[in-house]
Write an enzyme that holds these catalytic residues in place. Structure first.
Site, short mmCIF file in Angstrom:
data_model
loop_
_atom_site.label_atom_id
_atom_site.label_comp_id
_atom_site.label_asym_id
_atom_site.label_seq_id
_atom_site.Cartn_x
_atom_site.Cartn_y
_atom_site.Cartn_z
N ARG B 297 -12.33 21.08 5.98
CA ARG B 297 -12.65 20.36 4.74
C ARG B 297 -14.11 20.54 4.36
O ARG B 297 -14.44 20.66 3.18
CB ARG B 297 -12.26 18.89 4.87
CG ARG B 297 -10.76 18.74 4.79
CD ARG B 297 -10.23 17.32 4.93
NE ARG B 297 -8.78 17.37 4.67
CZ ARG B 297 -7.95 16.35 4.76
NH1 ARG B 297 -8.40 15.15 5.10
NH2 ARG B 297 -6.67 16.50 4.50
N TYR B 441 -6.49 22.39 -2.61
CA TYR B 441 -5.94 22.60 -1.26
C TYR B 441 -6.72 21.86 -0.18
O TYR B 441 -7.70 21.19 -0.48
CB TYR B 441 -5.74 24.08 -0.94
CG TYR B 441 -6.88 25.05 -0.93
CD1 TYR B 441 -8.21 24.68 -0.88
CD2 TYR B 441 -6.59 26.42 -0.94
CE1 TYR B 441 -9.21 25.64 -0.85
CE2 TYR B 441 -7.59 27.37 -0.91
CZ TYR B 441 -8.90 26.98 -0.87
OH TYR B 441 -9.89 27.91 -0.83
N GLU B 442 -6.20 21.91 1.02
CA GLU B 442 -6.80 21.19 2.15
C GLU B 442 -6.84 19.69 1.86
O GLU B 442 -7.75 18.98 2.29
CB GLU B 442 -8.22 21.74 2.38
CG GLU B 442 -8.73 21.62 3.80
CD GLU B 442 -7.87 22.31 4.84
OE1 GLU B 442 -7.30 23.39 4.56
OE2 GLU B 442 -7.74 21.76 5.94
N GLY B 443 -5.80 19.20 1.17
CA GLY B 443 -5.77 17.81 0.71
C GLY B 443 -6.44 17.71 -0.63
O GLY B 443 -7.64 17.93 -0.73
N GLN B 448 -8.41 13.08 -0.73
CA GLN B 448 -9.69 12.85 -0.04
C GLN B 448 -10.23 11.46 -0.37
O GLN B 448 -10.73 10.73 0.49
CB GLN B 448 -10.75 13.89 -0.46
CG GLN B 448 -10.36 15.35 -0.23
CD GLN B 448 -10.08 15.66 1.22
OE1 GLN B 448 -10.73 15.12 2.11
NE2 GLN B 448 -9.07 16.49 1.46
#
Lengths: 596, 596
Positions: B297, B441-443, B448
Site C-alpha cells: 500500500r 487497486y490494493e483496496g 483505505q
C-alpha cells in the site's frame, strides 16, 4: 454499463416548475407565437428516444474503433454515418436555427436539455451537430444575406456541417498571434492560407460539405487581437444555384490521437490558398466569434453535466447490483452472501454528490439558457441589456464549473465500480476520458476563470456581479417568511455574502496588483459555482416543498433530501475557497521561473 | 514530454536532513552493520539512471502497444523483456529482500525512493518487480523454511516473478466470500481450484516462472474471512533441486483491456486443480496478506507521487517553453510575440500545487517507510510496538492521500498543457490514465478510508491516533521558541487541533450509529492527509530555515517558499473537510435505494 435513460421528469421540473418556461415564452416577443410547453415536451421526449436508441448504442463501439484518416480522407466509426442521417432527418441540427432559413427557432432552454441528452448518450457524436449549430449561429448573426441564404438552409438540415477554425500550432489561448493570412480577391472573396489545429469535425464522412469559419489576418491588419477577421471557407465550393462545385483548397493534414472523444474527428486543417468570404466586419472577427461562443460554452458546460448524469446512472445501477460486505447496521440482504453496496454510507456519499451536482447543474444550465433566450427573444431594451450582462457573467461559470464537476463525477462514479471501473468493457472509464476534454477546449477552465474574474467582474467594478447578487438576495428576502425553506435560504444568504465579500476583496486587491486576478480566478469561479448551485437548490427546494404533500411519486421528497445533502455536505467547500483566495498572489509569484 | 530527471537532491534532503537516516540506521539492530549513507546514495543514484535511461524510453511505446494475449500466452510490449533482464541483473528485485536468501536487506526508506523513481519512469513496468517483492515478503514472513529456500532466491534475483491472487469475479473488497477451493493432498500439498481476476502480472514473458500467492478456502473452512488460507502456487512446478519441472494447472483465461497501465498484464487466472503449498497457518491467510499489504500500500501510494512528480516535470518544461499571452505586469519577453505561460499566476498556482504535493508526499512516504523500518529492524519491543501502531495508522493515509493527489496533479499538469495535454503524442494524458488505477487497486481509497476511520481510529478509541497527535504537538512545542518557524508551526498547531477535534467527534458519534464511520471516512482521511503534510512541511521548513543562509544553490529558499504556499493556499481545504464531516450520516442515509 446501464442503458441511458433520459431524465425527462427532472427536465420538466426544471423547465416548467422551477423556471416557469411557459410564462417566460408567453412574455417574450420572439417566442410568444411559436413556443409552448406541449411542443417543448414533445421535442424533449423525442430527443430522449434518439439519445437512447440511436446514439447510445454506437458510443462504446465508436470509442473502440475511433476515426480513421487514410489518404487525406477522414471516416467516422461504423454506424456513425447511418445514425447521422437519421439524426438530421429529425431536424435536430436546426433546432435553434433561424426559422426564415429553415431552422426551428426553438429557445435555448429546450436546446440545452436536448444537448444534455445527446451528449449523455454520445459526446463524440454530439460534437458534430454542436459545431454545425455554432457555425450557423455566427453566420446567421454576422454574415451577409447572400451568404446566409447560400449556406444556412443546408447547415440547419445537417446536409452540410460546420467547423470553427481558430487554433494554430503556436496560438491557442492567445489568438492575437495567429499567422493564417487572408488576401482580398477582386471578386470580393479572399484567398486564405494557413494551418489550423485541433479542429473538431474539421472533416468527416457524415455530410456532403463542411463549412469552416476561419480566423485569419489581412496582410495589413493591425497586430494582435484587433487585426483578426472571420472567413467562411467551404470544403467544397458552392455554385450560385446552391449545388456543389469544385473542391476548395482545403485539406486535412492528419487527425489527432487522443485520450478520449475518439469518434470525434479532431483535424489538422490546411488552407492552401482556399477561397473564403468575410463574415462580419474586417478586423472584428473575434467579436463575431464571441456571439457564438456564449452558446458553445454553455453547450460544453452541458457536456460535463451529460457525462456526469451518465456516470450517475451507471454507478447507481452497479451499486444496486453489486453485492459486497454488509450494512453497518446489520445485513440488509440476509439470504444472500452480501448486501448491495448501496447500503454503505461512503457509496451513498459518492452517489449523492453526483446526483446533487447533476440536478444543480441541470437547473443552472437551464438558468443560463433562460438568460440567453431573454437576450435573444426580448424586445425590451432594458431587459435585453440585463440578460446580456447575466449571460456574460454566467457563461464562464457554467462552462468551467459544470465540466469540473463532470470530471469529478465521472471519476467518482468510476470509484463506485472499483476495479471494474478501470476496465474498458464496462464503459465507465470512457466517460472519464471523454469528459476530460470539456475542461480544456472552448477556452480552458483556467481561461474561463480569468474571463470571469478579470473581464466580467473586476473590469466593470462588479457591476454584472451586483445584478446576480441582487437577484439572490431578493430571493432570500422574498422567502424570509417561509420557515420550511430556511434550511436552504440561510446557507444561501451566507454563501452570497461570502461571495460578495470575496468579490470586493479581489476588486480592491487587483487595483494594487493585476496579478491578483489570476491568483484568485480559478478558486473564485469555483466559489461562484457553489454559490450559484446553492441558489438553484434553494429555488428547487422551494418548489419541492410546495408540492411534497400528497406526492405519491416521491419526486419532491427526494429533491428536498438531495438539496439538504448539497447545502450540508458540499457547500462547505466554499469556506476553503474563500480562505484560499484571500491569501492572494504573493506566494505564487515569489518563485523565479528557475525555482520551479 | 520532458525526459525524466530523478529528484535526487530532494531525496537526499528528505533522507539525510529531515529524517536523519544515518542516525536512525546506526540505532537499529537490523541496519547498524549493513546500511550507511554512502550505500544509500549510491543506490539512489543508480536507480535514477535506470529509471531515466532504461525504463523511461519504453513507457509510451509500452502504452501504445499494450500487452498481448495469444493462445494462452501473455507477452509484454517491445523492449520490456530486454529492460527487465537489465533491471534484474542490477539486483533491484531483491533490494529489500532477506539477505540470507539472496536479498540485499535494504531498508524501506531507500526502497521507497527507488520505487518512486522506477514508477515515475514507467508505472506499468514497475508493477512487475513490485508484485514480486510483495509476494516474496509474504513468503519470507510466513512460509516454511523449505518453501523460502526453494522460491525466494529466484524471486530476489527476479528470474522468477510473483503475483498476488485475491480478487474473484464476485469478490473484491469482500474477500470473505471467495469461492476458490483448496483440498489437502496426502503429500502435504493442496489442490487449488478456482478463478481469480484482476491479477497484476498474473502471467508474462519477463521471467521463467510466476509464483502465485492465492487466497482459497478449505472445503470445511469457517465461513467468511476467518476461513481464508494462503497458498503458494507456481505457474511451473519446481523440482527438489530447484530446476523447473512440469507446468502446473495454472492458466490465463484472458487479459483485461484497461484505461491505463496497458503494459502491465492484468490477467484472469484459472487454477484447475493446481498444486499449491500452504503459506502460514490454515485460515490465517488474510493476516499473512496484511503483513505484505502495508508495504504494497505504501508502494501504491508512491505510484501517486511518482506520476505526480512526472506530471510536474512535464508541466514545468511546457510552461517554460510555451509562449502565449503577456504577463499581467507587462511583457516579460518583449522581443518575442508572447511570454512563457509560467509568468501567469494561475499556471504558477497549478505548478506550485503539484510541487507542494510532491515534496510533501516524498517526505510523508519516507516518514511512513521510516516507521516500517523501525518496526522491522528494531530489537526494542516498545519501540517496535510504537512503530507497528504508526504503520497501521498511516498506511491507509499514504496509500489513498498520495494517489488522490496523484490524479489531481496529473489532471492539473494536463491542464497546463491545454489542448496538447489531451493528445496522446505528448504523453501527459497517459499519466492520468496510468495513475487512476492507484486509487482503485490494493483496496480502493474508500476502503483505505474505512480502514483508517473504523479499524485504526474508532476501534481502538483513538489510541494510535494519539501517538501521532502527541508527536506533532511535541514538535510544535519543541519549536515554540523558533520565531521564524511560527508561520508553519502555528497553522500546524491549528490543524492538529482540528483533526483531534474531528477524531473525537467521530469516535463519539459512531458509538451512537455505526454509519457515522463510513459517512466520515473519506473526508477524514483527506483531513488527516492535509494535517500530516502540514507536519511534513513544518519539519522541512525547519531544516530549510537552518540552512538557508549562505545557500548559493537556492534549494532551501525555494523549499521555504513552497512550504508557505502549502500552508497558505492548500491547507485551507481542511476547513471544508472538518465542516463536512460534522454533518454526519443522516443526509446520506435518508434516501431509500429506490430514491437514487
Amino acid at each position: 454499463m446501464a442503458d441511458y435513460k433520459a431524465p425527462l421528469r427532472d427536465m420538466r421540473f426544471v423547465l416548467n416548475e422551477v423556471f416557469e418556461a411557459e410564462k417566460l415564452w408567453a412574455s417574450l416577443a420572439g417566442t410568444k407565437e411559436t413556443v409552448d410547453v406541449e411542443t417543448a415536451e414533445a421535442i424533449l421526449e423525442e430527443a430522449g428516444k434518439i439519445a437512447s436508441t440511436l446514439l447510445d448504442p454506437i458510443n462504446r463501439s465508436g470509442d473502440e474503433e475511433g476515426c480513421h484518416f487514410d489518404d487525406g480522407v477522414v471516416t467516422t466509426p461504423k454506424g456513425f454515418p447511418e445514425a447521422y442521417r437519421t439524426f438530421i432527418e429529425g431536424g435536430w441540427c436546426g433546432l435553434g436555427g433561424n426559422p426564415e432559413l429553415g431552422g426551428m427557432g426553438m429557445p435555448k432552454m429546450i436546446g440545452a436539455q436536448v444537448e444534455e441528452m445527446v451528449q449523455s448518450a454520445n459526446i463524440s457524436f454530439g460534437l458534430y451537430p454542436m459545431l454545425t449549430a455554432g457555425a450557423a449561429l455566427a453566420i446567421n448573426a454576422h454574415a451577409t444575406d447572400e451568404l446566409k441564404e447560400k449556406y444556412l438552409p443546408n447547415m440547419y438540415s445537417g446536409v452540410w456541417a460546420g467547423a470553427m477554425d481558430l487554433t494554430e500550432p503556436h496560438s491557442g489561448t492567445d489568438l492575437g498571434i495567429i499567422k493564417t493570412k487572408a488576401v482580398p480577391n477582386d471578386d470580393g472573396s479572399y484567398t486564405v492560407t494557413g494551418t489550423k489545429i485541433f479542429i473538431t469535425g474539421g472533416d468527416h464522412d457524415l455530410s456532403d460539405n463542411v463549412i469552416h469559419l476561419v480566423l485569419a489576418k489581412l496582410p495589413d491588419a493591425p497586430a494582435g487581437p484587433r487585426g483578426i477577421s472571420l472567413f467562411l471557407v467551404p470544403k467544397i465550393l458552392v455554385n450560385e444555384d446552391g449545388s456543389l462545385a469544385d473542391r476548395n483548397n482545403v485539406s486535412v493534414g492528419s487527425i489527432e490521437h487522443k485520450m478520449g472523444i475518439k469518434a470525434s474527428a479532431t483535424c489538422v486543417m490546411n488552407f492552401d490558398g482556399a477561397q473564403g468570404w468575410l463574415v462580419g466586419e474586417l478586423n472584428k472577427g473575434l467579436a463575431c466569434m464571441f456571439t457564438m461562443m456564449n452558446y458553445e460554452r454553455l453547450a460544453v458546460g452541458i457536456q460535463g453535466l451529460s457525462a456526469s448524469e451518465r456516470s450517475y446512472q451507471n454507478a447507481v445501477e452497479y451499486a444496486n447490483d453489486r453485492i459486497q460486505g454488509r450494512a453497518a447496521t446489520g445485513p440488509a440482504n440476509p439470504d444472500k452472501a452480501a448486501d448491495p453496496i448501496i447500503v454503505h454510507p461512503d457509496v451513498r456519499r459518492m452517489l449523492l454528490t453526483i446526483k446533487a451536482y447533476n440536478e444543480g447543474g441541470r437547473a443552472f444550465s437551464s438558468y443560463v439558457a433562460r438568460w440567453l433566450d431573454i437576450a435573444k427573444f426580448s424586445d425590451n431594451t432594458e431587459e435585453k441589456a440585463h440578460a446580456d450582462a447575466m449571460v456574460a457573467l454566467l457563461t464562464p461559470v457554467v462552462k468551467a464549473f459544470l465540466t469540473d464537476r463532470g470530471l469529478e463525477s465521472c471519476v467518482m462514479g468510476q470509484q463506485v465500480f472499483g476495479g471494474h471501473g478501470f476496465i474498458r468493457e464496462w464503459g465507465q472509464e470512457q466517460l472519464v476520458r471523454d469528459v476530460r476534454i470539456a475542461q480544456i477546449y472552448e477556452g480552458t477552465n483556467g481561461i474561463q476563470a480569468l474571463d470571469l474574474m478579470g473581464r466580467k467582474v473586476v473590469a466593470n467594478n462588479g457591476k454584472f456581479y451586483e445584478l446576480f447578487a441582487k437577484e439572490v438576495t431578493e430571493f432570500v428576502e422574498a422567502n424570509s417568511a417561509n420557515a420550511a425553506l430556511t434550511e436552504f435560504t440561510a446557507p444561501l444568504a451566507k454563501a452570497i455574502e461570502r461571495l460578495s465579500d470575496v468579490t470586493e476583496h479581489v476588486i480592491k486587491a487587483s487595483a494594487q496588483s493585476p496579478e491578483e486576478i489570476g491568483a484568485a480566478s480559478v478558486d473564485y469561479l469555483d466559489l461562484f459555482g457553489f454559490t450559484a448551485f446553492t441558489y438553484m437548490w434553494a429555488k428547487m427546494a422551494k418548489v419541492a416543498l410546495e408540492n411534497v404533500e400528497g406526492d405519491t411519486e416521491g419526486f419532491y421528497a427526494t429533491k428536498i433530501k438531495t438539496a439538504r445533502f448539497f447545502v450540508n455536505r458540499l457547500l462547505p467547500k466554499s469556506l476553503a475557497l474563500a480562505e484560499a483566495i484571500k491569501t492572494g498572489s504573493a506566494d505564487m509569484m515569489a518563485l523565479s521561473a528557475e525555482e520551479f
